[in-house]
Design an enzyme around this catalytic site. Structure first.
Site, PDB file in Angstrom:
ATOM      1  N   HIS A 258      30.924  49.299  94.761  1.00  0.00           N
ATOM      2  CA  HIS A 258      32.021  49.679  95.661  1.00  0.00           C
ATOM      3  C   HIS A 258      33.365  49.202  95.112  1.00  0.00           C
ATOM      4  CE1 HIS A 258      29.075  51.161  98.403  1.00  0.00           C
ATOM      5  NE2 HIS A 258      28.556  49.971  98.606  1.00  0.00           N
ATOM      6  N   ASP A 309      23.973  55.375  96.980  1.00  0.00           N
ATOM      7  CA  ASP A 309      23.981  54.321  97.998  1.00  0.00           C
ATOM      8  C   ASP A 309      23.082  54.637  99.188  1.00  0.00           C
ATOM      9  OD1 ASP A 309      24.541  52.080  99.480  1.00  0.00           O
ATOM     10  OD2 ASP A 309      26.687  52.404  99.611  1.00  0.00           O
TER      11      ASP A 309
END
Length: 431
Positions: A258, A309
Site C-alpha cells: 500500500h 489484495d
C-alpha cells in the site's frame, strides 16, 4: 520440448511478430522472432505472466457483500473478522482453490499470499501447525498457479493491545514461535515461502527485527491508513517507515504493501533501501484508503509491483492500468507511466521470490499469457495499449512453468470453477 508460435509477443526489447518460444523443463530455452509457423499457435498478443504481489484469498468471500456498508476500513474489517472466524482447513482449501483459479483465468501466474489465518478458533494450534498454510499450498497446486506463502507474524490487536478472540487465530505468541512454525514449511517446484510483518500495529517494536531474520521476500502492510500513522507516532514518535528504518528492517528484500500515506522522508528511506512498494489499486479504492505516490516512489528508486489484495476485483489488467489512472486523478496530468513501466510492475515476480520469472527470454521461467486482440475491448488498439484496453476476460491462454493451465479461456484443471467458488462462498456465510 514444447514449441509455441506467437502471432505477437512482448519481448524485453519490445513487441515482435511471429515469435517462436521453445520450452523445456518449465524454462524458456529459445525465443526467435519472425519465425515460421509451427507448434502450438497462440493468436493475439503473448505477454509474460502477471504477478499478484499481495493477496488475501479468503477476502474473496466478501465480494458483493459489503457494498451497502457505510463507514471506513475499520468497519469493513469487522465483517472480514467475522468471515475469518468461520474458516477451517478444508473450507479454506476449497475457497482458495476457486480464488486461485480465478487469478489464473485473469492472467496471473504467481501469487503472494499474505497469510495470517494460522490456528483454530481461540488460537489453539491445529495438530498439524501449518494446516492452514498447507491448505493454501494444495489449493494453488490444484489451480495451477505459483504460490509464495508470505507467512505473516501477527502478535497484537494494536499497539500495546492484546489480540481479541478472532485475532488469537493469527498469533503464535512471539516472533520466535512464529519463526519456528514457519521453519517447518518445505518449498516445492511451484511453492515458495516468504515472511511478513502484518503491520507495526500487530508486531511490537522489540520483535520487528526477529521477523526479519529470514532470507526470502519480506512484506508488510505499511501506512495503508492515516490512523496507523497517527497511532505509530503517538506510541513511538516516528512514522511506521522510520520505525522500520531504525530497526534495520528496510532493505531490498522488503515490499511495503500500500505505502499510501508517506512523508517525503519515508519515500527517501524506502528508495535508499531499494525496497519495493506494492500497490493494490482496486482494493485501495474499494476501502477508501486513498491514492499513493506511485510516480514519486518510482522516481526515488523504489521498485513498484501490484496485487489484488482483498480480491474485490481479480483482473491483472485493471490492477496494472490503475497505477496510471490513479496518478492522473491525483496529479491532473496524463502519461505518468509508460506502457513498459506498467508492464514491468505487473510482471515483477521477484517481489514474491520468483526472480527467474517475468520476461519472455531464454532461461526465464515459462510463464506466458496470451490476450485476444479482436474482442470488443481490444479491437483496433495498438498492441502496446493492451494494458489500458484489455480485461481478464480477454485472456485466452495461460502457461505456468511450462504447463498449459488455460486454453481458449477455459481452465484445464478445474471444471467450472465459478460454480465451485459460488457454492463454497454461500456455504461459508450460512455456517
Amino acid at each position: 520440448m514444447t514449441t509455441y508460435w506467437c502471432e505477437r509477443a512482448w519481448l524485453p526489447h519490445g513487441i515482435a511478430d511471429a515469435v517462436r518460444i521453445e520450452v523445456d523443463g518449465g524454462k524458456i530455452t529459445s525465443v526467435t522472432a519472425n519465425a515460421p509457423r509451427e507448434g502450438t499457435v497462440l493468436s493475439g498478443l503473448t505477454l509474460p505472466g502477471f504477478a499478484n504481489g499481495h493477496s488475501h484469498a479468503f477476502h474473496r468471500a466478501l465480494r458483493g457483500r459489503t457494498h451497502h456498508d457505510r463507514g471506513t476500513f475499520w468497519t469493513w474489517r469487522e465483517r472480514m473478522y467475522s468471515l475469518a472466524s468461520r474458516l477451517e482447513p478444508d473450507s479454506y482449501y476449497r475457497l482458495a482453490r476457486g480464488v486461485y483459479a480465478e487469478m489464473v483465468l485473469a492472467g496471473y501466474t504467481s501469487v503472494g499470499e499474505f497469510h495470517y489465518l494460522h490456528h483454530a478458533p481461540g488460537g489453539k494450534p491445529y495438530a498439524e501447525p501449518n494446516a492452514m498454510g498447507e491448505a493454501l499450498r494444495q489449493a494453488a497446486a490444484d489451480a495451477g498457479i505459483r504460490l509464495t506463502l508470505l507467512d505473516t507474524c501477527y502478535l497484537a490487536g494494536g499497539i500495546g493491545i492484546e489480540p481479541d478472540e478472532v485475532q488469537r487465530r493469527f498469533s503464535d505468541g512471539s516472533a520466535t514461535k512464529w519463526a519456528q512454525r514457519v521453519g517447518e514449511l518445505r518449498e516445492g517446484e511451484t511453492f515458495r515461502v516468504g515472511g511478513a510483518i502484518h503491520s507495526v500495529r500487530a508486531v511490537p517494536e522489540d520483535q520487528l527485527s526477529e521477523v526479519d531474520r529470514g532470507t526470502g521476500p519480506l512484506h508488510i502492510h505499511l501506512s495503508e491508513q492515516r490512523a496507523e500513522n497517527e497511532q505509530c507516532l503517538a506510541a513511538y514518535g516516528r512514522t511506521p517507515t522510520e520505525l522500520l528504518h531504525d530497526h534495520g528492517v528496510l532493505g531490498d528484500r522488503l515490499t511495503a504493501v500500500h505505502a499510501t500515506h508517506l512523508t517525503p522522508l519515508d519515500v527517501e528511506r524506502l528508495g535508499a533501501a531499494r525496497s519495493r512498494a506494492c500497490f493494490c489499486p482496486t482494493t485501495e479504492r474499494d476501502l477508501g484508503d486513498g491514492i499513493g505516490q506511485a510516480r514519486t516512489l518510482l522516481d526515488a528508486r523504489v521498485r513498484l509491483c501490484v496485487g489484488s489484495d482483498s480480491n474485490a476485483i481479480v483482473d491483472a489488467f485493471e490492477e496494472t492500468r490503475a497505477l496510471e489512472l490513479n496518478e492522473r486523478l491525483a496529479s491532473e496530468q496524463r502519461g505518468r507511466f509508460s506502457a513498459e513501466e506498467l508492464l514491468s510492475a505487473a510482471t515483477d515476480h521477484g517481489a514474491i521470490g520468483w526472480d527467474e520469472v517475468g520476461e519472455l527470454a531464454p532461461g526465464a521461467g515459462a510463464d506466458l499469457v496470451t490476450v485476444r486482440l479482436g474482442s470488443m475491448r481490444t479491437a483496433g488498439i495498438e498492441p502496446s495499449g493492451v494494458v489500458f484496453a484489455a480485461s481478464g476476460a480477454d485472456v485466452r491462454n495461460v502457461v505456468v512453468a511450462g504447463r498449459e493451465i488455460v486454453r481458449d479461456g477455459v481452465h484445464q484443471l478445474i471444471d467450472r470453477p465459478e460454480t465451485v467458488l459460488a457454492k463454497e462462498i454461500e456455504a461459508l456465510w450460512q455456517s
